[in-house]
Design an enzyme around this catalytic site. Structure first.
Site, PDB file in Angstrom:
ATOM      1  N   LYS A 170      25.317  14.843 -45.199  1.00 32.37           N
ATOM      2  CA  LYS A 170      26.259  15.130 -44.100  1.00 32.37           C
ATOM      3  C   LYS A 170      27.446  14.173 -44.196  1.00 32.37           C
ATOM      4  O   LYS A 170      27.256  12.962 -44.399  1.00 32.37           O
ATOM      5  CB  LYS A 170      25.532  14.951 -42.770  1.00 32.37           C
ATOM      6  N   SER A 194      25.616  19.695 -35.356  1.00 32.53           N
ATOM      7  CA  SER A 194      26.764  19.358 -36.153  1.00 32.53           C
ATOM      8  C   SER A 194      26.442  19.189 -37.641  1.00 32.53           C
ATOM      9  O   SER A 194      27.351  19.126 -38.460  1.00 32.53           O
ATOM     10  CB  SER A 194      27.375  18.054 -35.634  1.00 32.53           C
ATOM     11  N   SER A 206      21.557  18.146 -33.276  1.00 29.16           N
ATOM     12  CA  SER A 206      22.295  18.454 -34.514  1.00 29.16           C
ATOM     13  C   SER A 206      21.449  18.563 -35.762  1.00 29.16           C
ATOM     14  O   SER A 206      21.974  18.865 -36.838  1.00 29.16           O
ATOM     15  CB  SER A 206      23.394  17.397 -34.737  1.00 29.16           C
TER      16      SER A 206
END
Lengths: 442, 442
Positions: B73, B152, B176
């Site tokens: 990420k 996210s 997330s």
């Protein structure tokens, strides 16, 4: 007045060129550095080039900290300066990060905030390894180089105490701002935990690490608090003198560790405050607060375990044995111990806030005594650790003196997020504590 | 079997060259990337050069994750590779960090741990801006590109769901990891808060941000947990089947937001578990847990205020309006609100641990329903947020299916620091949930 003696506030109102102020500081450092050794990294040419660049900024575009030199503890990440292409490495006082220095290249959030306000990031000040142990700093107490300046923010405390920079950044996980502030005869400010972003600062113990400041006046701490955007819920209205203020003198459950200098300082502080018309109660914390010390140390060690797992796996032979111990955990602290400690401190915090809200500030020790003899250890943090564990703001106010003529400060403590109010109270208290008998010979 | 379909565990036991596995993944990505858009940064030549380099390491020197490709990420810092001098930037999906990309050059602690274990850091996966909002990700759900992959950790969820990498890193501050895991039909694992160091990962909300993982098997999550050195107090002994296990089905106080897919999934899960000889109680949390949702959101917003102060001061016009709102605080959340929220959650955590300790796991929703239509929003995190606020470990187990044929997962939850035990329980539950009706067509 020699320029290097100016506080940041005095410099800002002086109309002086940044370069002139900085040259004076650098000359002073040249004279003093071999004795104090406050710097992990300092590039005088870089500092001068920054100063000259700041001097070219037109007055209407200057920030509130325009040209204020800031010493930075060497666990805050600092970035290459694009113009000069000169590198300011971040090395954590660890051999693991010395080769990588040029690659660790990002500014901590607080560094960016200070730069946005026009500050001059002056250099990196010494720290103990990863700000996590009490040994291994080369810095010396400027008031007596046979003694420690404290730690882990060793260089920041020593540099500000020795007039090498007006202000500096520290971090506190147990007692790493307040203790060196006391030892160096300066103001130290540990704000509420979490009030200033820790982005870009190497982690020691996530639940306690707190960003903070050193300065030689409360006005300078106010400037830094402004740049860091510290705000209370209500704008504090505090009289400029302590007459009628209400204090509590709190010895805490670790008081038996206090030495004669600190015992005398607290005693004298109470008398000085009362003589100026303030009331001072003796505050004994409820018995359950006796657990703070153990919970803090246990949670700290357990936090540090996940922190240093990475360095341990990569190269445990390059880690301080204390840090190896956090990971290897010879005392078999369990996750259950960790959670019990964290949960215990969490339930004590609102209780303490309620107690502290009855006073303008709580007056309490900053350190066991004046800076101890020797450089091997940065000293005992037991007497200032309670407030780190409870996440409250703390200001060290200097003024008192130990048996060997070295400075001793006392802490003022307030409930969480009463940071700006506490600074105002400290501004009223500071001149009173000047009656404590210590005077810097620097 | 096409090589790219292998899990990490399957690859590790295959004896294949890293380069062969990686070429298959890269070919698959070439075919799929325009539809899924999971990557914020991917340099195929860099990946191949890393693979070839790993293949030169003699077998006895290989780590337990030797050659395992990991999607990262894009809020985890990743460093220039010294050999190739190729940069892997970290940009947080923020225009503020695009120019600086080449300068943000340090490895997060978890990245270093994975590299130490031999993992191949494959590329950076998309995130919403600073992992702090629910808009602005370009990635699409691999099972239906008109739908969101969640966020996210959007790209990590989509890439693992689409077989582009076997495993990936995420972070969870509200929902997330667990939400995108559910939306993409894969396993997601959010460990206990603080169990894995957050060093080198951009902060969103310090009190909640948690490092975690995506994978397509529990075995792969176990490999990652090993590399991250996650350990319980006791080595878990858990049967490989659920017969005799004790579960609770917990709808939580946000259950009224559950859609038909999630309502059906929880209902079916209870039946499936009971059919295999497990007991399942209905668990209603005590009334005081109704406050978790509000306390979490308030503390999150207040945490985010100090987080984004720096970016706000530097360039608020380049910040998402939601982040500007955190700083400008139009709803006038006070520090008092912040502390009340933090203190309330802190006192609920040990109470929840005690409740959860009565069960092998609590079964609870992962998301409101299957991934919603459209790409504008990454979806509602309400149904998985409770456990982030309470700092407990959570595993999303896929298996169920929504009205439109998209995957739905359910969460298994355990007391804090029972991470490894929870993975073992999830390994026993996973084949049972395969009876939930969903089958990936990828």
């Amino acid at each position: 007045m020699l320029l290097y003696r100016m506080t940041a506030t005095e410099f800002l109102s002086s109309g002086l060129k940044v370069e002139d102020y900085v040259r004076s500081l650098l000359d002073h450092i040249s004279a003093r550095d071999s004795e104090v050794q406050a710097w992990a990294y300092l590039d005088k040419e870089y500092v001068l080039s920054q100063a000259r660049q700041l001097d070219t900024i037109p007055p209407e575009k200057r920030g509130p900290l325009h040209g204020v030199p800031v010493g930075v503890k060497d666990i805050y990440y600092t970035k290459v300066n694009k113009e000069s292409l000169i590198d300011m490495p971040t090395q954590h006082n660890s051999p693991l990060y010395q080769d990588d220095a040029a690659n660790v290249n990002v500014d901590a959030a607080l560094i960016m905030l200070l730069k946005s306000a026009g500050a001059l990031i002056f250099g990196k000040t010494t720290t103990t390894e990863f700000a996590s142990v009490t040994t291994g700093t080369i810095s010396k107490n400027p008031h007596n180089p046979t003694r420690t300046p404290g730690g882990s923010s060793s260089g920041s405390g020593a540099a500000v105490g020795d007039l090498q920079v007006p202000v500096a950044l520290g971090t506190q996980t147990i007692g790493s701002i307040i203790r060196p502030a006391s030892f160096n005869g300066i103001f130290g400010f540990k704000p509420t935990w979490g009030a200033i972003s820790r982005e870009g600062v190497k982690i020691c113990a996530l639940n306690f690490d707190t960003m903070g400041f050193f300065a030689r006046s409360i006005e300078d701490l106010e400037l830094l608090a402004d740049a860091a955007r510290l705000e209370d819920d209500e704008k504090p209205i505090v009289p400029s003198t302590i007459e009628g203020m209400k204090f509590a003198a709190c010895k805490t459950h670790v008081w038996p560790q206090a030495g004669p200098g600190t015992i005398n300082a607290l005693d004298l502080a109470v008398k000085l405050l009362r003589a100026q018309g303030a009331s001072v109660e003796e505050l004994e914390l409820p018995e359950e607060f006796a657990s703070v010390r153990q919970s803090h140390l246990q949670a700290f060690e357990c936090d540090a375990r996940s922190t240093f797992m990475n360095e341990y796996i990569r190269a445990k032979d390059q880690l301080d044995p204390i840090l190896v111990g956090f990971v290897e955990n010879p005392t078999k602290l369990s996750h259950r111990d960790h959670l019990n400690a964290l949960d215990n401190l969490a339930q004590l915090r609102p209780k303490f806030d309620l107690i502290a809200s009855r006073y303008d500030a709580i007056v309490t020790p900053s350190a066991v005594d004046e800076a101890p003899e020797g450089l091997a250890s940065t000293g005992n943090a037991a007497l200032c650790a309670t407030w780190t564990a409870l996440h409250t703001p703390v200001v060290n106010v200097p003024g008192f003196v130990g048996e060997n003529g070295l400075p001793i400060g006392l802490s003022l403590v307030a409930p969480r997020y009463h940071d700006r109010r506490l600074l105002k109270v400290a501004a009223a208290v500071a001149p009173v504590f000047e009656g404590g008998g210590w005077k810097s010979s620097l």
